[in-house]
Scaffold this motif. Structure first.
Motif, short mmCIF file in Angstrom:
data_model
loop_
_atom_site.label_atom_id
_atom_site.label_comp_id
_atom_site.label_asym_id
_atom_site.label_seq_id
_atom_site.Cartn_x
_atom_site.Cartn_y
_atom_site.Cartn_z
N GLY A 11 10.87 15.21 16.98
CA GLY A 11 10.50 15.30 15.58
C GLY A 11 10.90 14.09 14.76
N LYS A 12 11.73 13.22 15.33
CA LYS A 12 12.24 12.06 14.57
C LYS A 12 11.37 10.84 14.84
N PHE A 13 10.98 10.18 13.76
CA PHE A 13 10.11 9.01 13.90
C PHE A 13 10.87 7.87 14.56
N VAL A 14 10.21 7.21 15.53
CA VAL A 14 10.82 6.07 16.22
C VAL A 14 10.28 4.78 15.58
N LYS A 15 11.17 4.10 14.85
CA LYS A 15 10.75 2.91 14.10
C LYS A 15 10.15 1.82 14.99
N GLU A 16 10.67 1.73 16.22
CA GLU A 16 10.19 0.68 17.14
C GLU A 16 8.70 0.82 17.43
N SER A 17 8.16 2.02 17.23
CA SER A 17 6.74 2.18 17.53
C SER A 17 5.87 1.38 16.57
N LEU A 18 6.46 0.94 15.45
CA LEU A 18 5.69 0.11 14.51
C LEU A 18 5.42 -1.29 15.08
N ASN A 19 6.25 -1.70 16.07
CA ASN A 19 6.07 -3.04 16.66
C ASN A 19 4.70 -3.19 17.29
N ASN A 20 4.19 -2.09 17.81
CA ASN A 20 2.90 -2.12 18.51
C ASN A 20 1.78 -1.51 17.64
N PHE A 21 2.08 -1.39 16.36
CA PHE A 21 1.15 -0.71 15.45
C PHE A 21 0.36 -1.76 14.66
N ASN A 58 0.97 -3.80 8.48
CA ASN A 58 0.94 -4.49 7.18
C ASN A 58 -0.04 -3.84 6.19
N GLN A 59 -0.73 -2.82 6.68
CA GLN A 59 -1.71 -2.17 5.79
C GLN A 59 -1.28 -0.77 5.39
N ILE A 60 -0.01 -0.47 5.67
CA ILE A 60 0.49 0.85 5.26
C ILE A 60 1.84 0.69 4.57
N SER A 61 2.20 1.68 3.80
CA SER A 61 3.61 1.77 3.40
C SER A 61 4.13 3.04 4.03
N ILE A 62 5.37 2.97 4.49
CA ILE A 62 5.90 4.09 5.25
C ILE A 62 7.33 4.40 4.81
N PHE A 70 -1.89 4.72 3.28
CA PHE A 70 -2.80 3.67 3.75
C PHE A 70 -3.26 2.87 2.53
N LYS A 71 -3.12 1.54 2.64
CA LYS A 71 -3.39 0.72 1.45
C LYS A 71 -4.87 0.68 1.09
N LYS A 72 -5.11 0.51 -0.19
CA LYS A 72 -6.50 0.39 -0.67
C LYS A 72 -7.14 -0.83 -0.04
N GLY A 73 -8.37 -0.69 0.33
CA GLY A 73 -9.11 -1.84 0.88
C GLY A 73 -8.79 -2.14 2.33
N GLY A 74 -7.83 -1.40 2.92
CA GLY A 74 -7.47 -1.65 4.32
C GLY A 74 -8.58 -1.20 5.26
N ASN A 101 5.26 15.82 7.72
CA ASN A 101 4.62 14.51 7.56
C ASN A 101 3.58 14.56 6.44
N ILE A 102 3.48 13.45 5.73
CA ILE A 102 2.46 13.36 4.67
C ILE A 102 1.66 12.07 4.87
N PHE A 103 0.37 12.19 4.76
CA PHE A 103 -0.51 11.03 4.91
C PHE A 103 -1.35 10.91 3.64
N LYS A 104 -1.33 9.73 3.05
CA LYS A 104 -2.18 9.55 1.86
C LYS A 104 -3.24 8.50 2.15
N LEU A 105 -4.49 8.93 2.03
CA LEU A 105 -5.61 8.01 2.19
C LEU A 105 -6.05 7.58 0.79
N ASN A 106 -6.10 6.27 0.59
CA ASN A 106 -6.58 5.80 -0.70
C ASN A 106 -8.10 5.69 -0.71
N LYS A 107 -8.62 5.34 -1.86
CA LYS A 107 -10.07 5.30 -2.05
C LYS A 107 -10.77 4.50 -0.94
N LYS A 108 -11.79 5.11 -0.37
CA LYS A 108 -12.65 4.50 0.65
C LYS A 108 -11.96 4.23 1.99
#
Lengths: 395, 246
Positions: free
Chosen positions: A63-73, A77-81, A120-124, A149-156
């Protein structure tokens, strides 16, 4: 957050574990869920290198997020987490009123520490699917693991998320709360592949909020889950929203799967389609509790709800409860439910062309499943469902 | 080829066939005519092995082998084929998959290698063309959303793909317009040869005009009341069935 957690815990204490007297739990037993202890999140006892190597995957261990997984993500740079527990904005945190009356939802809110908030950033541009891999190690045996977990999708934004569990046959109680905020003109494809090697208990509360003209597709394929109860609520709050929910459940032995779906048509010109199919063997049970509520003023609503259950054993049981509540005039709503064994006339017809009875039976089971599989919005779930179905029929 | 002796069949305890004797040698086309409820479709289902139909007495032999107790698929594999009056719809199974599975079931039974996809497509497309059906027909689910004419043509497509030894056409002419009737009749004529035999079940003479059967039988109340040549069919067309009931 502390205040919310305290409040939720008090609600849980007041309500207790859900009894079969409650409509949502009429056919699901919660007694066995009492014996699990809240997990203490410390260092995982599992090698997760193989999961970290998967491209574009966000990994969670116990259940705990593994930060290292962002290395391969590729979209880092198009999300805030951040952590859900640190979110201050009540609008972001707010869940469905319907869930507030659920004691185990409240228990989840009260006890969760893990979970992420991704925006997820706008325009991404997010052309590649995002995998969410939930891995559980041996420490989760007999543990209660709540995650929010919460996911926010911005416009478009156009986002595809494929969620998968790797449980390794452990007996745990996994409570997953998900919220998806879908802003105007966004598209969300949320795919959930449940496979827990028939020992764990899954309880999901998934809440989707739609914006103007947003599209929400929820596909799920479930197999080898001892107990899987999944709540889905979609609020079509703005005009032009569309949601499609496609579900295929394969159950055998004593497995129990319960799909509880609520679609709120709160605005005009929205469409919703539900297609839930269950194939049951042995003494397994499946429940479909589906409700569509069309609010006053939600004109030009187009909604269809279908639940079909294929019983491959006389001891298997399917409970189906499709409901419509309509408070608007100019709407098109349909619902239907069928439960039964394989059609003998169809088997006979195939046999008259030289096809053996066993093969004819398998062709018809595959055809029944195919009517959902072909609707799935992504190839990962399509391939997994097709590949597993053959094994499941023969196993 | 096919030899039926004193066949008595009931459905839900109701006696329908009350002693049918029928022999169709190799290379011959026979027709059975009769009023609604006379037992024509029951005969087709009993020969196919439908378990809803209980054989109470009598026997069915195919090439001197007793098939009365044989499973449905083994009857099919031994060369029996029925073009059904009301074939079932099976959503989710494409015609291509179904036809290839059927052909390969026969090939396996005959000890042949599976038919590959290219050979199958070439064979089926040629037949589709003859039946005035588009190639896309293969992608559609079995009988799902088919018009009446398409259902009948689908049955003829299967007949020509499987090329059985003995075919029964159960009211294949019903509900067809004149063009579709001619197409279906051409398909049946293409199938008929000195190596196989055919039984056509019909109410009317119009399909028989195109196929010209060797023998015409009339069934009344579960029995064959009269047999003759094509002139018998013409007589029925003119006078109806009532004179045969006396």
């Amino acid at each position: 957050m502390d205040q919310t957690k305290n409040h939720s815990y008090n609600v849980f204490k007041k309500l207790g574990y859900p009894s079969k007297k409650l409509e949502n739990w009429k056919f699901s037993n919660s007694n066995h869920l009492k014996s699990y202890n809240v997990i203490n999140q410390d260092q995982p006892d599992i090698d997760i290198k193989q999961y970290l190597a998967i491209e574009n995957a966000l990994c969670f261990v116990n259940g705990k997020f593994v930060k290292e997984s962002l290395n391969n993500f590729i979209y880092k740079n198009q999300i805030s987490i951040g952590k859900t527990i640190e979110v201050k904005d009540n609008k972001i945190l707010k869940m469905s009123n319907n869930f507030q009356g659920e004691s185990l939802f409240n228990l989840g809110i009260a006890k969760f520490n893990e979970g992420i908030f991704i925006e997820f950033k706008k325009g991404g541009k997010f052309d590649t699917e995002i995998k969410i891999i939930n891995v559980y190690d041996k420490k989760t045996e007999n543990m209660f693991i709540p995650v929010f977990n919460i996911f926010k999708l911005n416009k478009k934004n156009n986002i595809s998320i494929v969620e998968k569990n790797v449980n390794n046959g452990l007996d745990s109680f996994n409570l997953k709360i998900n919220k998806f905020i879908c802003s105007d003109d966004s598209t969300l494809n949320h795919t959930i592949i449940f496979n827990d090697n028939t020992k764990s208990n899954l309880l999901g509360y998934n809440y989707y909020e739609s914006g103007l003209n947003s599209i929400i597709n929820v596909d799920s394929f479930n197999y080898e889950s001892l107990f899987n109860k999944n709540f889905i609520q979609v609020d079509l709050n703005q005009a032009g929203g569309e949601t499609t929910i496609n579900t295929l459940n394969l159950t055998k032995n004593n497995e129990h799967v319960d799909n509880n779906i609520l679609i709120n048509h709160n605005s005009e010109h929205c469409t919703s389609f539900q297609n839930v199919r269950n194939i049951l063997q042995n003494k397994s049970t499946c429940v479909f509790n589906g409700k569509v509520i069309v609010a006053a003023g939600a004109h030009k609503t187009d909604s269809n709800q279908s639940n079909k259950n294929l019983l491959l054993s006389k001891e298997a049981t399917a409970y189906s409860n499709p409901q419509l509540e309509i408070y608007a005039d100019d709407v098109k709503c349909g619902h239907g439910s069928t439960t039964g064994a394989l059609d003998k006339d169809s088997i006979f017809y195939l046999q008259t062309r030289g096809i053996r009875k066993e093969q004819a039976t398998q062709i018809l089971i595959k055809a029944f499943a195919h009517e959902v599989i072909k609707q799935f919005s992504n190839d990962t779930i399509k391939n997994e469902a097709q590949a597993y179905l053959g094994k499941w029929m023969n196993g | 080829m096919i030899k039926i002796k004193n066949l008595q069949v009931s459905i839900d305890e109701k006696d329908i066939l009350k002693g049918i004797d029928l022999e169709i040698p190799k290379g011959e086309v026979h027709a059975i005519m009769g009023r609604n409820g006379s037992g024509k479709s029951t005969l087709a289902n009993a020969i196919a092995g439908n378990e809803k139909y209980e054989v109470k007495n009598g026997s069915i032999h195919m090439n001197n082998i007793d098939i009365t107790e044989m499973s449905v698929e083994n009857r099919a594999l031994s060369g029996i084929f029925v073009c059904f009056q009301y074939p079932v719809a099976i959503p989710g199974v494409s015609m291509a998959y179904f036809l290839r599975a059927s052909i390969n079931a026969h090939f396996e039974h005959q000890g042949k290698e599976e038919m590959d996809a290219v050979e199958f497509l070439n064979k089926s497309k040629k037949i589709l063309n003859e039946l005035n059906l588009d190639d896309s027909f293969l992608k559609r689910s079995i009988n799902d959303g088919f018009s009446g004419g398409e259902k009948k043509k689908s049955e003829i497509l299967q007949l020509l793909c499987l090329n059985p030894k003995f075919a029964i056409l159960d009211e294949t002419d019903s509900g067809l317009d004149i063009d579709a009737l001619k197409t279906v009749a051409n398909g049946v004529n293409k199938f008929n040869s000195k190596d196989n035999s055919t039984l056509i079940i019909t109410h009317y003479e119009r399909l028989l005009q195109y196929i010209n059967p060797d023998v015409v039988h009339v069934m009344v109340d579960g029995k064959i009341k009269k047999s003759g040549d094509m002139s018998l069919a013409k007589e029925i067309e003119k006078k109806g069935y009532s004179w045969l009931l006396k």
